[in-house]
Design an enzyme around this catalytic site. Structure first.
Site, PDB file in Angstrom:
ATOM      1  N   ASN A  87      -8.777   3.663  -4.052  1.00  0.00           N
ATOM      2  CA  ASN A  87      -7.798   4.558  -3.445  1.00  0.00           C
ATOM      3  C   ASN A  87      -7.984   5.979  -3.972  1.00  0.00           C
ATOM      4  O   ASN A  87      -7.554   6.291  -5.082  1.00  0.00           O
ATOM      5  CB  ASN A  87      -6.381   4.052  -3.742  1.00  0.00           C
ATOM      6  CG  ASN A  87      -5.312   4.955  -3.153  1.00  0.00           C
ATOM      7  OD1 ASN A  87      -5.567   5.760  -2.266  1.00  0.00           O
ATOM      8  ND2 ASN A  87      -4.096   4.816  -3.655  1.00  0.00           N
ATOM      9  N   LYS A  97      -6.511   8.575  -2.973  1.00  0.00           N
ATOM     10  CA  LYS A  97      -5.277   9.360  -2.838  1.00  0.00           C
ATOM     11  C   LYS A  97      -5.607  10.695  -2.163  1.00  0.00           C
ATOM     12  O   LYS A  97      -6.474  10.734  -1.289  1.00  0.00           O
ATOM     13  CB  LYS A  97      -4.586   9.510  -4.190  1.00  0.00           C
ATOM     14  CG  LYS A  97      -4.313   8.147  -4.846  1.00  0.00           C
ATOM     15  CD  LYS A  97      -3.416   8.223  -6.034  1.00  0.00           C
ATOM     16  CE  LYS A  97      -3.183   6.825  -6.584  1.00  0.00           C
ATOM     17  NZ  LYS A  97      -2.207   6.811  -7.689  1.00  0.00           N
ATOM     18  N   HIS A 126       2.311   1.937  -0.270  1.00  0.00           N
ATOM     19  CA  HIS A 126       1.992   2.344  -1.644  1.00  0.00           C
ATOM     20  C   HIS A 126       3.235   2.929  -2.287  1.00  0.00           C
ATOM     21  O   HIS A 126       4.079   3.544  -1.627  1.00  0.00           O
ATOM     22  CB  HIS A 126       0.848   3.363  -1.638  1.00  0.00           C
ATOM     23  CG  HIS A 126       0.286   3.640  -2.997  1.00  0.00           C
ATOM     24  ND1 HIS A 126       0.898   4.480  -3.896  1.00  0.00           N
ATOM     25  CD2 HIS A 126      -0.839   3.183  -3.609  1.00  0.00           C
ATOM     26  CE1 HIS A 126       0.182   4.524  -5.006  1.00  0.00           C
ATOM     27  NE2 HIS A 126      -0.879   3.741  -4.863  1.00  0.00           N
ATOM     28  N   GLU A 183       1.374  -3.451  -7.838  1.00  0.00           N
ATOM     29  CA  GLU A 183       1.196  -2.224  -8.612  1.00  0.00           C
ATOM     30  C   GLU A 183       2.493  -1.906  -9.356  1.00  0.00           C
ATOM     31  O   GLU A 183       3.429  -1.376  -8.775  1.00  0.00           O
ATOM     32  CB  GLU A 183       0.805  -1.048  -7.708  1.00  0.00           C
ATOM     33  CG  GLU A 183       1.571  -0.965  -6.393  1.00  0.00           C
ATOM     34  CD  GLU A 183       1.398   0.374  -5.696  1.00  0.00           C
ATOM     35  OE1 GLU A 183       0.493   1.137  -6.046  1.00  0.00           O
ATOM     36  OE2 GLU A 183       2.229   0.666  -4.818  1.00  0.00           O
ATOM     37  N   SER A 238      -3.802   1.929 -13.395  1.00  0.00           N
ATOM     38  CA  SER A 238      -4.653   2.339 -14.520  1.00  0.00           C
ATOM     39  C   SER A 238      -5.772   1.338 -14.794  1.00  0.00           C
ATOM     40  O   SER A 238      -6.090   1.029 -15.940  1.00  0.00           O
ATOM     41  CB  SER A 238      -3.815   2.578 -15.781  1.00  0.00           C
ATOM     42  OG  SER A 238      -2.895   3.639 -15.581  1.00  0.00           O
ATOM     43  N   GLY A 242      -1.274   5.843 -12.968  1.00  0.00           N
ATOM     44  CA  GLY A 242      -1.601   7.192 -13.400  1.00  0.00           C
ATOM     45  C   GLY A 242      -0.997   7.587 -14.730  1.00  0.00           C
ATOM     46  O   GLY A 242      -1.026   8.759 -15.107  1.00  0.00           O
TER      47      GLY A 242
END
Length: 242
Positions: free
Chosen positions: A7, A9, A91, A159, A204, A165
């Site tokens: 991904n 982003k 997401h 997730e 992560s 992140g």
């Protein structure tokens, strides 16, 4: 086979996407996982012609509508026409910043399937929910709502929001606990197909932890954010997934 869903982003211009694809093609020799690049929509035509054979690609969002007066939206037919295979729906960043509900996610997932795409449906809890010990119930509630009227041709991505992140990563046992709970729910929704539905972990993920996480029985790959931007990291993660 594990799915390594990358991904990007809101990163990489089409020029940068082309360079990334060329670099991947020069370094990818053996694919130990199915690779899929989930990129901004403007990059998809570049990836369609630039990625090495066998590497899939897809989008990060889709309209719940088939077509019409929905300015700024991108339809499933558009994504399918350019060669996309997957699309992320729900997401945590879409849920948080754009107010997407479980019903919105389910509508987008259903539209993806109607267009011949496989939705990657994202679910997961925030830190407050995790600390309260309600993470399983919360995530399974999201899953139930996000799969309403959605068929079994789906990928689920767990997730934990607190691990996206932040540098914090759920342990492999944390990932397995939730993946096993998700698998149990899938057995209720799709009794005949549940064992074949891939459940990914996202948050992560890096070359040094992906093998342990994906080695768990109910974890079938990873949804990777930051580490997807560098080809060297992608190759290292692919190599780790024997």
């Amino acid at each position: 086979m594990n799915l390594l869903a990358l991904n990007w982003k809101m990163n990489k211009t089409p020029t940068e996407a082309q360079e990334w694809a060329q670099e991947l093609g020069g370094g990818l020799q053996v694919s130990n996982a199915e690779l899929a690049v989930l990129a901004p929509a403007l990059n998809l035509p570049v990836l369609a012609t630039g990625l090495p054979d066998g590497v899939a690609f897809g989008a990060q969002d889709i309209s719940e509508h088939e077509s019409g007066a929905y300015t700024g939206e991108i339809s499933g037919a558009m994504l399918k026409d350019v060669g996309a295979t997957y699309v992320i729906v729900g997401h945590s960043e879409r849920r948080e910043y754009h107010g997407e509900t479980d019903a919105d996610v389910a509508a987008k997932a259903a539209q993806a399937q109607a267009s011949g795409l496989t939705p990657i449906v994202c679910v997961g809890e925030g830190l407050d929910v995790r600390e309260a010990g309600e993470h399983v119930a919360h995530t399974l509630g999201q899953l139930r709502g996000s799969l309403e009227n959605v068929g079994a041709d789906v990928v689920i991505a767990y997730e934990p929001v607190w691990a996206i992140g932040t540098g914090k990563t759920a342990t492999a046992d944390d990932a397995e606990e939730m993946a096993a709970a998700i698998r149990g729910a899938l057995r209720e929704y799709y009794p005949e197909q549940a064992e074949g539905i891939r459940v990914l972990y996202g948050g992560s993920v890096k070359p040094d932890n992906i093998a342990e996480i994906c080695g768990k029985p109910n974890v079938n790959g990873a949804l990777v954010g930051g580490a997807s931007l560098k080809v060297a990291d992608v190759l290292a993660m692919n190599d780790a997934l024997k």
